[in-house]
Design a protein around this motif. Sequence first.
Motif, short mmCIF file in Angstrom:
data_model
loop_
_atom_site.label_atom_id
_atom_site.label_comp_id
_atom_site.label_asym_id
_atom_site.label_seq_id
_atom_site.Cartn_x
_atom_site.Cartn_y
_atom_site.Cartn_z
N ARG A 422 -37.05 13.62 15.67
CA ARG A 422 -36.31 13.40 16.91
C ARG A 422 -34.89 12.92 16.60
O ARG A 422 -34.70 12.09 15.72
N LEU A 435 -34.26 13.26 21.34
CA LEU A 435 -34.31 14.70 21.56
C LEU A 435 -35.15 15.37 20.48
O LEU A 435 -35.15 14.92 19.33
N ASN A 436 -35.83 16.44 20.85
CA ASN A 436 -36.51 17.25 19.86
C ASN A 436 -35.45 17.84 18.93
O ASN A 436 -34.54 18.54 19.37
N ALA A 441 -34.61 19.49 23.34
CA ALA A 441 -35.26 19.03 24.58
C ALA A 441 -35.42 17.51 24.56
O ALA A 441 -35.75 16.92 23.53
N LYS A 442 -35.20 16.88 25.71
CA LYS A 442 -35.38 15.44 25.83
C LYS A 442 -36.86 15.11 25.76
O LYS A 442 -37.67 15.69 26.48
N GLU A 443 -37.22 14.18 24.89
CA GLU A 443 -38.61 13.78 24.76
C GLU A 443 -38.86 12.37 25.31
O GLU A 443 -39.88 12.14 25.96
N LYS A 444 -37.96 11.44 25.04
CA LYS A 444 -38.14 10.08 25.53
C LYS A 444 -36.78 9.44 25.81
O LYS A 444 -35.77 9.80 25.21
#
Length: 476
Positions: A422, A435-436, A441-444
Amino acid sequence: MSRLMMSKRSVALVALMSASVAVSGCSTVSKLNPFNKDDKNKSTASQGQRISVIAFDQKVEASESLKGADFFLPDPVAQAEWRLPGGNPEQSIEHVDAGKAFQIAWKRGFGKKGGRTFHVTAPPVSADGRIYVMDGAAEVSALDAKTGSTVWHKDLRPAAGPTKKGGFLGLIPKKNDRLGFGGGLALGPDNKLYVASGFRFVAQIDAGTGTLNWTQPASTPIHAAPTVVDGRVFVVSTDNELLTFDAATGAPGWTYQALSEPARILAASTPAVSGDTVVAGFASGELVALRAANGNDLWSEALSRASRTNALSEIRDIPGRPVIYKGDVFAVSHSGVFAATDLRTGQARWSLPVTAITSPWVAGDVVYVVDKAGQVICVSRESGSVYWIQDLNNTEALTKKQKKKRAKHPILWSTPILANGRLITVSSQGEAVALNAKTGAKEKTLKIGSPVLINPIAVGDMIYVVTDDAELVAIR
């Protein structure tokens, strides 16, 4: 006299400094303050000229041919220490094994907060189970890496007002000297902590006890962290000068004077060193490679666009650290050039129109950069083609009115760190986002609670963040 303008909540990274201030060490300061509404009733004369902080006229796009394409990232590795702002002399730690849960473990205050007079600018460094931090007023602290408890602290700030001749560094700072904030830290291999300060000095402290071993005055403030390699201390001053010192004694060594520049970001770049080559970025937009032993020129490249379309783009500064990785140098300027340069020859390999005040992060096949508009950009290390772009500020969705408001109150994001697949960056609104690393992509997301622009570091299984409120935040 020309004036400095800076934001209370931007850790001085959106501030502009005139060359006359840098050269003379003038104590007159004013602020460009997009986060603080208290300045709105002050006269224009007291604040200086206001200009838009975020410029939206520069654009970089993802490559259609790389859409959905995979790339190599090395496996994450736990870091036992983090001695320099970028982790090592080349400023290139690839992939860390830390912060898996992405939750706050604890927070600890360690000194004077950022504000109108002082600004916290030093990234933390770490070794032997301790985290070393510096507040906005030259107080250095050693904290336990597991608990955040204070082991020792040392106040290095010169006393204001008249002092006895031969007092601290022999300096007599003015009481209202606002250039005397910030600076940076570096740990040498000799269990010594090296300090550079806006109060115009470089010092060595015993990392175990906090004992001050030597100090060496500088003619102008230093707002950057030093790099310590092979018995030498390298640091860039606000006078656009690369200074060197003997690490053991503090004796001054060779210096390199870059081109004079009428305006700059009020933060300076930390040099990167590989073998006998030191690479430094300057407010002039110059990226310079020199012999570490004697300062002889190797090559120089200008990271400045030939056609600049607005007042802000006139600031050519390279405030982020250059990164050396597998024979290439990666650096990005405020003037809108993100480039890869051959370390040996100085030949440019590729460049992109990216405007940033951060440092690139290189890992495996890619290099990540966070631009000033809040875009995280993933770039092919070999070709400069773009895999993906993630707009953290959701700029495209904003209305014209919202964009105008955002220009006055920008959200700025830090240099990222790659941890367990990340990409993590923190913001001036006190938010951290993960982000991944492959897709963007937003993960947390995580609320830090205080503005942050200093890059995170990783030691053991923790990620550490220093806020503008002089808090050390541990993320497990």
